[in-house]
Design an enzyme around this catalytic site. Sequence first.
Site, PDB file in Angstrom:
ATOM      1  CG  HIS B  82      -1.609   1.446   1.631  1.00 27.35           C
ATOM      2  ND1 HIS B  82      -2.475   1.888   0.699  1.00 27.35           N
ATOM      3  CD2 HIS B  82      -1.488   2.300   2.551  1.00 27.35           C
ATOM      4  CE1 HIS B  82      -2.868   2.885   1.320  1.00 27.35           C
ATOM      5  NE2 HIS B  82      -2.218   3.134   2.248  1.00 27.35           N
ATOM      6  CG  ASP B 111       6.807  19.195 -25.455  1.00 26.48           C
ATOM      7  OD1 ASP B 111       7.021  18.586 -24.407  1.00 26.48           O
ATOM      8  OD2 ASP B 111       5.837  18.756 -26.362  1.00 26.48           O
ATOM      9  CD1 TRP B 147       6.713   2.732   4.789  1.00 24.99           C
ATOM     10  CD2 TRP B 147       7.842   3.644   2.875  1.00 24.99           C
ATOM     11  NE1 TRP B 147       7.304   3.796   4.889  1.00 24.99           N
ATOM     12  CE2 TRP B 147       7.814   4.530   3.803  1.00 24.99           C
ATOM     13  CE3 TRP B 147       8.512   3.921   1.633  1.00 24.99           C
ATOM     14  CZ2 TRP B 147       8.439   5.700   3.858  1.00 24.99           C
ATOM     15  CZ3 TRP B 147       8.965   5.268   1.326  1.00 24.99           C
ATOM     16  CH2 TRP B 147       9.072   6.102   2.453  1.00 24.99           C
ATOM     17  CB  SER B 177      11.114   6.448 -13.896  1.00 22.84           C
ATOM     18  OG  SER B 177       9.934   7.183 -13.942  1.00 22.84           O
ATOM     19  CB  SER B 178      12.110   9.758  -9.696  1.00 16.58           C
ATOM     20  OG  SER B 178      11.008   9.011  -9.446  1.00 16.58           O
ATOM     21  CG  HIS B 261      12.496  14.163   6.586  1.00 18.21           C
ATOM     22  ND1 HIS B 261      11.419  13.869   7.473  1.00 18.21           N
ATOM     23  CD2 HIS B 261      12.359  15.467   6.361  1.00 18.21           C
ATOM     24  CE1 HIS B 261      10.902  14.754   7.757  1.00 18.21           C
ATOM     25  NE2 HIS B 261      11.387  15.897   7.122  1.00 18.21           N
ATOM     26  CD  GLU B 263       9.658   9.888  -1.913  1.00 16.52           C
ATOM     27  OE1 GLU B 263      10.675  10.136  -2.633  1.00 16.52           O
ATOM     28  OE2 GLU B 263       8.535   9.648  -2.442  1.00 16.52           O
ATOM     29  CE1 TYR B 265       8.727  18.165   4.854  1.00 10.41           C
ATOM     30  CE2 TYR B 265      11.234  18.408   4.946  1.00 10.41           C
ATOM     31  CZ  TYR B 265       9.874  18.312   5.551  1.00 10.41           C
ATOM     32  OH  TYR B 265       9.871  18.559   6.923  1.00 10.41           O
ATOM     33  CB  SER B 276       0.837  28.791  -3.810  1.00 10.04           C
ATOM     34  OG  SER B 276       1.337  28.111  -2.729  1.00 10.04           O
ATOM     35  CG  HIS B 310      12.776  13.780  12.346  1.00 12.44           C
ATOM     36  ND1 HIS B 310      12.707  14.885  11.773  1.00 12.44           N
ATOM     37  CD2 HIS B 310      12.019  12.840  11.450  1.00 12.44           C
ATOM     38  CE1 HIS B 310      12.266  15.017  10.569  1.00 12.44           C
ATOM     39  NE2 HIS B 310      11.977  13.567  10.285  1.00 12.44           N
ATOM     40  CG  HIS B 311      12.018   9.588   9.649  1.00 15.01           C
ATOM     41  ND1 HIS B 311      10.458   9.493   9.430  1.00 15.01           N
ATOM     42  CD2 HIS B 311      12.294  10.528   9.394  1.00 15.01           C
ATOM     43  CE1 HIS B 311      10.331  10.479   8.844  1.00 15.01           C
ATOM     44  NE2 HIS B 311      11.320  11.137   8.553  1.00 15.01           N
ATOM     45  CB  THR B 336       5.700  24.434   7.645  1.00 15.75           C
ATOM     46  OG1 THR B 336       6.799  23.716   7.544  1.00 15.75           O
ATOM     47  CG2 THR B 336       4.641  23.535   7.287  1.00 15.75           C
ATOM     48  CE  LYS B 339       6.459  26.558   0.939  1.00  9.83           C
ATOM     49  NZ  LYS B 339       5.762  27.366  -0.285  1.00  9.83           N
ATOM     50  NE  ARG B 458       3.935   2.623  11.109  1.00  8.19           N
ATOM     51  CZ  ARG B 458       4.811   3.373  10.445  1.00  8.19           C
ATOM     52  NH1 ARG B 458       6.041   3.783  10.891  1.00  8.19           N
ATOM     53  NH2 ARG B 458       4.741   3.402   9.070  1.00  8.19           N
TER      54      ARG B 458
END
Lengths: 293, 546
Positions: B82, B111, B147, B177-178, B261, B263, B265, B276, B310-311, B336, B339, B458
């Site tokens: 998932h 283009d 994951w 690809s990315s 991390h 990722e 963002y 925005s 922090h993870h 943040t 924003k 979890r």
Amino acid sequence: MSTNTAYYIPHKATWPIIGTIGLMIMLAGFANYLNGSSIGPGMMIAGLLVFVAMLVGWFALQAHESETGMYSKQVGVSYRMGMLWFIFSEIIFFGVFFGTLWYTRNLSVPWLGEGATKELLWPSFEAIWPTNGPGKVGGDFEPMGAWGLPFLNTLILLTSGVSCTWAHHGLLPPKPGVVRTPEEGRSQLIKGLIITVALGFLFVTLQAIEYHEAYSEMGLTLGSGVYGSTFFMLTGFHGFHVCVGAIILSVVLFRSWKGHFTKENHFAFEAAAWYWHFVDVVWLGLFVFVYLL
Amino acid sequence: MSAVVDEHDHHADDHHDHGPAKGILRWIVTTNHKDIGTMYLVFALAMFFVGGAMAMVIRAELFEPGLQFVDPAFFNSMTTMHALVMVFGAVMPAFVGLANWQIPLMIGAADMALPRMNNMSFWLLVAGVLLLASTLFMEGGAPNGGWTLYPPLVLQPITVGKALPFAVFSVHLLGISSIMGAINIIATITNMRAPSMRMMDMPLFVWTWLITGFLLIAVMPVFAGAVTMLLTDKFFHTSFFNAAGGGDPVLYEHIFWFFGHPEVYIMILPTFGVASTIIPIFARKPLFGYASMVWATGAIAFLAFIVWAHHMFTAGMPLAGELYFMYATMIIAIPTGVKVFNWTATMWDGAMTFETPMLFSIAFVVLFTMGGFTGLMMSIAPSDFQYHDTYFIVAHFHYTLVPASIFMLMAAGYFWLPKWTGHMYNEKIGQLHFWLSAISVNILFFPQHFLGLAGMPRRIPDYAVQFADWNMISSIGGFIFGASQLLFLYIVIDTVRGGTGEKVTDEVWEDAAKHGLEWTLPSPVPYHTWTTPPTIVPTEHVLDSH
């Protein structure tokens, strides 16, 4: 020579899907091989052939379009950006393995040899680099010294960087005051590239000899604990990049020999040279952090 | 600025003046940014339903305590897949799709800079997802170690079966690809912009994608390197993550989160860009604090690289590390917050109307802030020892992904589909979709905060009976949320096929042309646009800053 001012946008692209299918079959084959399936190697080879066909076809198309003047200056800027950011991503990729080496040597190996870990788990383990860990994974080995083949290889790669730049100068307009016929410039370009490619392949050959010695005489393998892992992972990926760089330069050499490239229009040469210098700099990092320190 | 697209003064246009080719081949070999954008978006929507179906399996199993429908290994495969499908198959590709469609329109480019590579980015994505999905049908099933693919768990035969090499190569393909997509986006923004558009004239969506592109190139190779070491540890006798050989499994966590991390963002910055873009149009005011928005985006991207551990507060780190990562993480709240206040100030005193895209945007501002606050709670290391690996974490990141990234993708769909197709969507069903989603998403995820604080871990298929009530409520919310998304699918198909039948104007939304170049083009947008770069008149945010 660019004759176009408009930005060239191809209206279809057949190579990407072919290359993708090749890559996917190759990787699925590799995965099957690792899982012990007998169809793996066949798939890998088939996928690789398709992928190589894509590379040949796509680059031939790009070379043809470039030589027929379909690319404006602005297209050239896009290509240069593409190459620079690609090299940036490669630097990051190498950074992961350099970071791994740094973390292992400076943090995690010392942690294994101190405090409760030492007292309770491995009292006899001395945290000294190089190491294959408290479990002596892979058995006794002799670490690779810096001053034999690796130092020779350093000189070879540095020289190849010089010869590559010398070849580039054959392509660029001569410096003010220097008299040079176009033939002389062309000959400098081709000679310089031949030297560079030859040195590149010499490097890889010497590295193969080094690996052979490590495996057959020093007991040093990919499985020699974390020293063997980091040593072969870093030098192996680098060696692979040298091979790729030498192949790219060979293609550039072939195109130079065919009479492609002018002093204004030689992106392929520049890209190959950037890549080569990048591989060169990575080696210097390897020489210092893997072999010397 | 001119709304007229000048088609005739470039001789090189001759060979691509025609429209799209016919048949399936049009899509396979296309280099057109609009076609490729459409393929990305359709693929992402399909993956959203695939990943969503997996979430439904999870919520069905957790509806009651005890083992109901699936065995635990399959349950763990579902949580793992998932996440991977939603992150790499749905959210990231959807934003790349929006970037493909919108960036050239917004900056006056004909283009993308590298159209052939653009095609390859898309097909490599499909190949990567196919490799990943193929593991579902393999002996031993799909990866089920989470994951994050942490060793040593993920290297143990019971957890990987035959899936590991496929998952690793899938990550490699998705990474290539990315990176290709990101390089293309950066080259397009920096090299293809209309000459009269300065950097600080660029729409925020373009800015956020420029910075996201940089993040992608800087971290996808890190993930590729990490999984490569997993592969060699499993199959080639290396000891990177094996303490007996001198390695360290915690090293994998460091490398993974150095990727992971930034990722998150990568998934949220384009979300900010869409918000925005939408909020000023429905508030009928220029975006408040344009320059501070740009700098805040840059600051968030910078901070993304220095907060990863922090993870891993509970993974084992020296005290100095815990303190550093705690304080560095708290700093993220500042840009943040800038924003969130800017969006609020944009709406303040505006002549607001509440069409579906705006409803989703307002919900985003409120609910994303909620997710941000729980993030702030978790940034406090000693508190995180309590929250770590509980449903509180699940609630937190789902608040930042579902009512933020997913909601803004929905908003972007409602907002731009009329422009792309020339048809108006059904506003009534759109608003029904919004209200069902906004209410059910809270029924789904809010109780998970309580579950987590009460100690429910979890990634488990079964739980103690004291967690039964809130789990059942959460599952009910999940089923309503899942079913509501079928409305979105219906609306998209309906709009493409004609929608309400109402012909939309070129600017679609009232006075939208003041806010961006793309609204000066005809609706539906022609197959080729900006073959001659437009001249930009200073846009409103520039006037606003004087």
